[in-house]
Design a protein around this motif. Structure first.
Motif, mmCIF file in Angstrom:
data_model
loop_
_atom_site.group_PDB
_atom_site.id
_atom_site.type_symbol
_atom_site.label_atom_id
_atom_site.label_comp_id
_atom_site.label_asym_id
_atom_site.label_seq_id
_atom_site.Cartn_x
_atom_site.Cartn_y
_atom_site.Cartn_z
ATOM 1 N N PRO A 399 69.790 -49.955 159.239
ATOM 2 C CA PRO A 399 71.009 -49.767 160.009
ATOM 3 C C PRO A 399 71.132 -48.305 160.784
ATOM 4 O O PRO A 399 70.641 -47.250 159.809
ATOM 5 N N GLU A 400 71.549 -48.068 161.805
ATOM 6 C CA GLU A 400 71.742 -46.605 162.233
ATOM 7 C C GLU A 400 73.078 -46.111 161.852
ATOM 8 O O GLU A 400 73.927 -46.807 161.239
ATOM 9 N N LYS A 401 73.211 -44.994 161.931
ATOM 10 C CA LYS A 401 74.567 -44.216 161.592
ATOM 11 C C LYS A 401 75.841 -44.861 162.571
ATOM 12 O O LYS A 401 75.479 -45.255 163.616
ATOM 13 N N TYR A 404 78.159 -50.791 161.659
ATOM 14 C CA TYR A 404 78.971 -51.213 160.626
ATOM 15 C C TYR A 404 78.538 -52.835 160.367
ATOM 16 O O TYR A 404 79.466 -53.671 159.792
ATOM 17 N N ARG A 405 77.746 -53.577 161.144
ATOM 18 C CA ARG A 405 77.568 -54.878 161.128
ATOM 19 C C ARG A 405 76.592 -55.213 160.227
ATOM 20 O O ARG A 405 76.231 -54.367 159.070
ATOM 21 N N LEU A 406 75.585 -56.145 160.248
ATOM 22 C CA LEU A 406 74.927 -56.774 159.209
ATOM 23 C C LEU A 406 73.528 -56.159 159.102
ATOM 24 O O LEU A 406 73.077 -55.520 159.885
ATOM 25 N N GLY A 407 73.310 -55.933 157.816
ATOM 26 C CA GLY A 407 71.939 -55.232 157.318
ATOM 27 C C GLY A 407 71.532 -55.469 156.074
ATOM 28 O O GLY A 407 72.312 -55.999 155.041
ATOM 29 N N PRO A 408 70.467 -55.211 155.455
ATOM 30 C CA PRO A 408 70.344 -55.674 154.163
ATOM 31 C C PRO A 408 71.154 -54.828 152.993
ATOM 32 O O PRO A 408 71.466 -53.738 153.132
ATOM 33 N N ASP A 409 71.638 -55.871 152.175
ATOM 34 C CA ASP A 409 72.919 -55.636 151.091
ATOM 35 C C ASP A 409 74.038 -54.960 151.885
ATOM 36 O O ASP A 409 74.927 -54.505 151.136
ATOM 37 N N ARG A 410 74.236 -55.457 153.034
ATOM 38 C CA ARG A 410 75.479 -55.032 153.782
ATOM 39 C C ARG A 410 76.489 -56.381 153.882
ATOM 40 O O ARG A 410 76.030 -57.438 154.070
ATOM 41 N N HIS A 411 77.804 -55.954 154.167
ATOM 42 C CA HIS A 411 78.750 -57.062 154.300
ATOM 43 C C HIS A 411 79.357 -56.960 155.566
ATOM 44 O O HIS A 411 79.259 -55.834 156.157
ATOM 45 N N VAL A 412 79.612 -58.035 156.230
ATOM 46 C CA VAL A 412 80.116 -58.286 157.476
ATOM 47 C C VAL A 412 81.062 -59.593 157.170
ATOM 48 O O VAL A 412 80.744 -60.264 156.514
ATOM 49 N N ARG A 413 82.100 -59.672 158.122
ATOM 50 C CA ARG A 413 82.883 -60.847 158.157
ATOM 51 C C ARG A 413 82.645 -61.707 159.374
ATOM 52 O O ARG A 413 82.389 -61.233 160.434
ATOM 53 N N LEU A 414 82.311 -63.012 159.097
ATOM 54 C CA LEU A 414 82.166 -63.901 159.990
ATOM 55 C C LEU A 414 83.725 -64.126 160.630
ATOM 56 O O LEU A 414 84.546 -64.726 159.939
ATOM 57 N N ARG A 415 83.876 -64.024 161.814
ATOM 58 C CA ARG A 415 85.012 -63.994 162.524
ATOM 59 C C ARG A 415 85.984 -65.306 161.883
ATOM 60 O O ARG A 415 85.431 -66.474 161.881
ATOM 61 N N GLY A 416 87.066 -64.932 161.417
ATOM 62 C CA GLY A 416 87.878 -66.058 161.140
ATOM 63 C C GLY A 416 87.660 -66.695 159.660
ATOM 64 O O GLY A 416 88.457 -67.376 159.147
ATOM 65 N N GLY A 417 86.605 -66.342 159.063
ATOM 66 C CA GLY A 417 86.015 -66.832 157.679
ATOM 67 C C GLY A 417 85.663 -65.890 156.745
ATOM 68 O O GLY A 417 86.491 -64.941 156.446
ATOM 69 N N TYR A 418 84.521 -66.275 156.077
ATOM 70 C CA TYR A 418 84.455 -65.593 154.725
ATOM 71 C C TYR A 418 83.538 -64.002 155.335
ATOM 72 O O TYR A 418 83.026 -64.073 156.065
ATOM 73 N N VAL A 436 68.136 -64.475 159.033
ATOM 74 C CA VAL A 436 68.658 -63.723 158.015
ATOM 75 C C VAL A 436 69.397 -64.589 156.974
ATOM 76 O O VAL A 436 69.963 -65.444 157.285
ATOM 77 N N ASN A 437 69.318 -64.359 155.864
ATOM 78 C CA ASN A 437 69.897 -65.095 154.783
ATOM 79 C C ASN A 437 71.042 -64.169 154.046
ATOM 80 O O ASN A 437 70.959 -62.747 154.047
ATOM 81 N N CYS A 438 71.973 -64.983 153.508
ATOM 82 C CA CYS A 438 73.146 -64.276 153.365
ATOM 83 C C CYS A 438 73.883 -65.144 152.275
ATOM 84 O O CYS A 438 73.646 -66.289 152.175
ATOM 85 N N GLU A 439 74.833 -64.628 151.574
ATOM 86 C CA GLU A 439 75.770 -65.292 150.670
ATOM 87 C C GLU A 439 77.146 -65.165 151.180
ATOM 88 O O GLU A 439 77.361 -63.877 151.474
ATOM 89 N N ALA A 449 88.682 -57.772 151.706
ATOM 90 C CA ALA A 449 87.473 -57.561 150.926
ATOM 91 C C ALA A 449 87.817 -57.165 149.220
ATOM 92 O O ALA A 449 88.782 -56.593 149.132
ATOM 93 N N PRO A 450 86.991 -57.835 148.436
ATOM 94 C CA PRO A 450 87.513 -57.558 146.988
ATOM 95 C C PRO A 450 87.128 -56.048 146.675
ATOM 96 O O PRO A 450 86.345 -55.468 147.517
ATOM 97 N N ALA A 451 87.512 -55.345 145.432
ATOM 98 C CA ALA A 451 87.185 -54.186 145.240
ATOM 99 C C ALA A 451 85.890 -53.955 145.090
ATOM 100 O O ALA A 451 85.078 -54.550 144.684
ATOM 101 N N GLY A 452 85.442 -52.892 145.627
ATOM 102 C CA GLY A 452 83.948 -52.341 145.665
ATOM 103 C C GLY A 452 83.040 -52.843 146.727
ATOM 104 O O GLY A 452 82.008 -52.537 146.892
ATOM 105 N N VAL A 453 83.803 -53.673 147.473
ATOM 106 C CA VAL A 453 83.029 -54.115 148.706
ATOM 107 C C VAL A 453 83.410 -53.748 150.114
ATOM 108 O O VAL A 453 84.835 -53.705 150.442
#
Length: 556
Positions: A399-401, A404-418, A436-439, A449-453
């Motif tokens: 990821p560049e500076k 803010y979207r998806l990258g290794p160990d990064r979080h992003v919201r799926l529109r309207g969802g998780y 790309v795999n994710c959880e 987002a929960p604390a720390g995320v």
């Protein structure tokens, strides 16, 4: 923006004429020649003429739709029908006031006979080149024709012979007898009738002589009792001839011609001849190609009629020629659609995203607003499945500076969802990321987002299981330079090679059920319309990009 009128010099003239009692009502006309499809420049005239009639409807004002069909060599019924459709689509109705110049052919002929009898017209048997060579120029007066002083009786006989087919094309014309030394070259005995042995779309082979536009037009206006004949500035030099015809023919009314500046757009050609060339040489797919400035083209592209009216309103009516930035038109389209169009999700450059902790075969309902600021548009449900499509550029391996979207160990919201966290990715042999795999984070659907995320972005997506394939056509400006007319190699040499691309995309299932010409915003991507010809409801999804969310040409 409202369709309500704003003052301009033409409306001021009309208001003064009504206030003074010169006219009890206002009658305007929109008089296209059916030799091509209408373009955005005509839309300005349509909005002006029909708009004035609407504004004065309380006193019986009206606008005539009149086809100036006096040239059978270029006119076709196809163009007549397309013009009717365009005017109606723009939101105007002529009611019972539909007219054809060709229905007045006998009247034009009678007026020509009147001119001949009064020594104001004569049959000239010079060739076209001879007539042109004797017109003179701005500093040299014209040379009178050797046939200029024929008697009225001889001219009447010769003119009757012209009508009867006794002359071939180019052997004889009828000229008005005005002033060969006039500083206005238009007034140097202009041709008002010529021989044309061509089939006419309306009158068939009933005539073999046809009136010239400058002669027929004022007679049409007078016969229909037009009060204000509104023309573009190129007709200003022709106004003395307009008035001369009115003053010297037996007409029931005396219209007033008023000129205004035509609409000129950058990155565009407006000449019917050039537009026809684009069509004939298959440089575009037809008159309604969404890259064309024709009304049918911009309609197919997804420009709403209300946005076109707003654009014409904003451009206004002036006496000064200028160039309008096509970005203003695109702005009005965006501005209107931002409020009026529903939102849907589509992925144009698909990358597979696998939510590994969502069981196979399981899906969840996600409720989305149809419009972020208009609750009246309601909500819709989409299915979130284990595998979804996301845009390829929503993932970066490194990821560049400020990305803010998806990258290794990064979080992003799926529109309207998780909120999801990237846990890995796969590449093909060329090194391109193909999966790309994710959880997903339980409890984050519709929650912070929960604390720390850290999650600073939301991306759109389409279920791989429930989405439907779509053909998406990306249109852009047809020319690469602001002034294609002035291009050194000709306007064809500066056609934009990237003005049209077709891609395979994935869209929400509901988009397959859309009716042709339904417009929506593909979230984060732009405004798109179901193609009026190729989109088949319930069978095949075909969408055209009307305009991107932002002006990509501003940086260029």
């Amino acid at each position: 923006m409202s369709d309500s009128p704003k003052s301009d010099f033409i409306r001021d003239i009309i208001a003064a004429d009504l206030a003074s009692g010169k006219h009890e009502t206002t009658i305007t006309r929109f008089p296209p020649e059916p030799n091509g499809y209408l373009h955005i420049g005509h839309a300005k005239s349509i909005c002006l003429n029909f708009g004035i009639a609407q504004e004065n409807a309380g006193i019986g004002a009206r606008c005539h739709l009149r086809f100036d069909d006096t040239n059978p060599e270029k006119e076709e019924t196809e163009y007549v029908e397309s013009i009717k459709a365009d005017v109606k689509w723009l939101g105007f109705d002529w009611g019972e006031n539909l007219f054809f110049a060709s229905n007045y052919f006998e009247f034009y002929y009678e007026c020509a006979v009147h001119l001949i009898k009064n020594g104001l017209a004569y049959v000239d048997q010079q060739t076209a080149d001879e007539i042109k060579s004797t017109r003179g120029n701005l500093t040299v007066p014209g040379t009178p024709s050797p046939y200029r002083d024929r008697s009225a009786e001889e001219n009447l006989e010769l003119f009757a012979k012209m009508r009867a087919g006794g002359f071939e094309e180019g052997e004889a014309v009828l000229r008005a007898k005005i002033d060969m030394a006039s500083p206005n070259i238009v007034m140097r005995d202009p041709v008002i009738y010529r021989v044309l042995k061509a089939e006419h779309h309306n009158t068939g082979d009933a005539w073999c002589i046809y009136p010239m536009y400058d002669y027929a037009h004022p007679l049409e206006d007078a016969l229909e009792k037009i009060t204000h004949s509104l023309c573009t500035l190129e007709f200003e030099i022709h106004r003395p001839l307009y008035d001369w015809v009115i003053d010297n023919c037996p007409v029931p009314a005396k219209p007033r011609q008023i000129e205004f500046a035509r609409l000129n757009l950058n990155y565009t050609v407006m000449s019917k001849r050039k537009l026809l060339q684009l069509v004939k040489e298959n440089l575009v797919s037809g008159w309604d190609d969404p890259r064309m400035p024709t009304i049918s083209g911009i309609r197919r592209r997804g420009y709403p009629a209300a946005a076109i009216r707003n654009f014409c309103h904003k451009v206004g009516i002036t006496k000064f020629n200028g160039i309008t930035d096509v970005a203003l038109l695109e702005f009005e389209v965006r501005d209107y659609l931002n409020t009026a169009s529903a939102r849907r999700m589509a992925v144009l450059d698909p990358l597979k995203l696998v939510i590994t902790n969502l069981p196979e075969g399981q899906s969840e309902d996600i409720e989305l607003d149809n419009h972020p600021k208009d609750p009246a548009m309601g909500t819709r449900q989409v299915k979130l499945s284990r595998e979804v499509w996301i845009e390829s550029d929503d993932f970066m391996e490194v990821p560049e500076k400020k990305f803010y979207r998806l990258g290794p160990d990064r979080h992003v919201r799926l529109r309207g969802g998780y909120i999801v966290k990237c846990t890995g990715f796969e590449k093909d042999d060329s090194g391109k990321v193909v999966k790309v795999n994710c959880e997903y984070l339980p409890g984050t659907k519709g929650a912070d987002a929960p604390a720390g995320v850290e999650c600073r972005a939301a991306i759109h997506w389409v279920s791989a299981e429930h989405g439907v394939p779509a053909e998406v056509r990306l249109y852009d400006r047809l020319f690469t330079v602001e002034d294609p007319d002035g291009a050194e190699g000709g306007f064809v040499s500066v056609i934009n090679p990237d003005s049209f691309k077709t891609i395979s995309a994935w869209v929400e299932p509901a988009l397959l059920e859309a009716e042709p010409e339904w417009i929506c915003q593909f979230e984060r991507l732009g405004y798109f319309v179901a193609d009026r010809h190729d989109h088949k409801t319930g069978e095949k999804a075909v969408f055209n990009r009307a305009v991107a969310l932002r002006d990509s040409w501003a940086k260029k």
